[in-house]
Design a protein around this motif. Structure first.
Motif, PDB file in Angstrom:
ATOM      1  N   UNK A   6     -14.114  -2.436  17.135  1.00 56.24           N
ATOM      2  CA  UNK A   6     -12.696  -2.739  16.976  1.00 56.24           C
ATOM      3  C   UNK A   6     -12.083  -3.118  18.337  1.00 56.24           C
ATOM      4  N   UNK A   7     -11.255  -4.163  18.306  1.00 56.10           N
ATOM      5  CA  UNK A   7     -10.519  -4.555  19.502  1.00 56.10           C
ATOM      6  C   UNK A   7      -9.216  -3.757  19.533  1.00 56.10           C
ATOM      7  N   UNK A   8      -9.140  -2.787  20.448  1.00 57.83           N
ATOM      8  CA  UNK A   8      -7.980  -1.889  20.458  1.00 57.83           C
ATOM      9  C   UNK A   8      -6.700  -2.586  20.925  1.00 57.83           C
ATOM     10  N   UNK A   9      -6.818  -3.754  21.510  1.00 59.20           N
ATOM     11  CA  UNK A   9      -5.606  -4.489  21.850  1.00 59.20           C
ATOM     12  C   UNK A   9      -4.859  -4.901  20.584  1.00 59.20           C
ATOM     13  N   UNK A  10      -5.599  -5.057  19.497  1.00 52.82           N
ATOM     14  CA  UNK A  10      -4.959  -5.422  18.236  1.00 52.82           C
ATOM     15  C   UNK A  10      -4.018  -4.320  17.741  1.00 52.82           C
ATOM     16  N   UNK A  11      -4.308  -3.070  18.096  1.00 55.46           N
ATOM     17  CA  UNK A  11      -3.408  -1.979  17.728  1.00 55.46           C
ATOM     18  C   UNK A  11      -2.054  -2.175  18.396  1.00 55.46           C
ATOM     19  N   UNK A  12      -2.088  -2.553  19.652  1.00 54.60           N
ATOM     20  CA  UNK A  12      -0.850  -2.809  20.383  1.00 54.60           C
ATOM     21  C   UNK A  12      -0.088  -3.967  19.742  1.00 54.60           C
TER      22      UNK A  12
END
Length: 299
Positions: free
Chosen positions: A1-7
């Motif tokens: 998972x790309x955690x920048x997508x959470x932001x």
């Protein structure tokens, strides 16, 4: 998972639309939409309903946003705190140093630093024993002698010269010694950490003298006072006894034998980004040390 997508997901929800969030983030709306879709695929849940008029959260999206938002807020607070700590000269500095080194040399510098930087607090641990610097949360440590600690930078400050000295009264009673062997008839005052004294003669030959002290000390000022009182002779740093030598309260012994010097060092953690308060303190001490070295050289 790309955690920048959470932001990105949090920003979309807070701005209420892809367009507003994309404008704030300065990325194309299509890119933002694609990143949110990727997040939904990674999670296996639909997070947002998108219509021509408005954006709304699914049940999974609402639960996910509530969890992400609190984590994101904590991260922002932590980042802001670190940024302030790294760039602004404020907060607490924990410093440890030997008692006598602080009392005889460092304390005026500590106080001057605090006067110049009122936003910085000093927590001084003045101890005549070594402590675990990391466990104690120490920012700066002053040490005497060759000391290496993993992941800590050791900054040499100056070479502490020593003087074998006695009171004029003691010399009058027992005579002026002419050799190291003569010291056997003198009462000895010695540090608990120094079972022997090392001297270098004029030819460069090293001599180690085993000693049997009458008085053992941990604190240098006490030792200097005992020497002045005629209790015995001691091998003490010049920064402790120079004033007494100049005023002839003490006399120097065996000028043909030079006592071994010891290195005074300043230690601090090896970090790529030191907090501003630590860098400020290091620079301040190095400026004072340059002046002290000059005084030592001229003396």
């Amino acid at each position: 998972m790309d955690f920048q997508n959470l932001y990105l997901f949090v920003r979309v929800v807070e701005r209420g639309s892809y367009i507003a969030a994309a404008t704030e983030l300065q990325i194309p709306t299509s890119t933002l939409s694609r990143r949110i879709q990727q997040l939904e695929e990674d999670l296996g849940y639909k997070l947002l309903y998108r219509s021509a008029r408005k954006l709304s959260l699914t049940e999974a999206g609402r639960l996910f946003y509530n969890r992400c938002h609190s984590l994101y807020a904590d991260l922002v607070d932590a980042t802001s705190g670190i940024d302030s700590e790294l760039t602004s000269p404020s907060g607490k500095l924990k410093i440890t140093a030997p008692v006598s080194l602080a009392n005889e040399l460092l304390n005026p510098w500590f106080f001057e630093f605090m006067t110049e930087h009122p936003g910085i607090e000093l927590d001084l641990m003045l101890l005549n024993r070594n402590i675990d610097l990391k466990d104690e949360g120490v920012d700066i440590a002053f040490r005497i002698g060759e000391i290496g600690i993993p992941d800590w930078i050791s900054r040499p400050l100056f070479s502490s010269r020593f003087c074998l000295c006695a009171s004029p009264d003691l010399v009058e009673r027992l005579g002026m010694p002419a050799s190291l062997e003569d010291l056997a008839r003198y009462p000895i005052i010695a540090s608990r950490r120094s079972p022997s004294w090392i001297f270098t003669d004029r030819e460069g030959t090293s001599h180690e003298l085993q000693i049997r002290p009458r008085l053992i000390f941990d604190e240098l000022r006490t030792a200097a006072d005992a020497v002045a009182a005629g209790i015995g002779i001691a091998n003490l740093p010049h920064y402790v006894v120079d004033d007494a030598l100049e005023k002839q309260r003490l006399v120097s012994l065996l000028p043909d034998y030079r006592p071994q010097s010891r290195e005074v060092q300043m230690l601090y953690p090896h970090r790529k980004y030191l907090p501003a308060k630590v860098r400020l303190f290091i620079d301040f001490i190095m400026e004072r040390i340059e002046g002290y070295r000059g005084d030592e050289a001229s003396g």
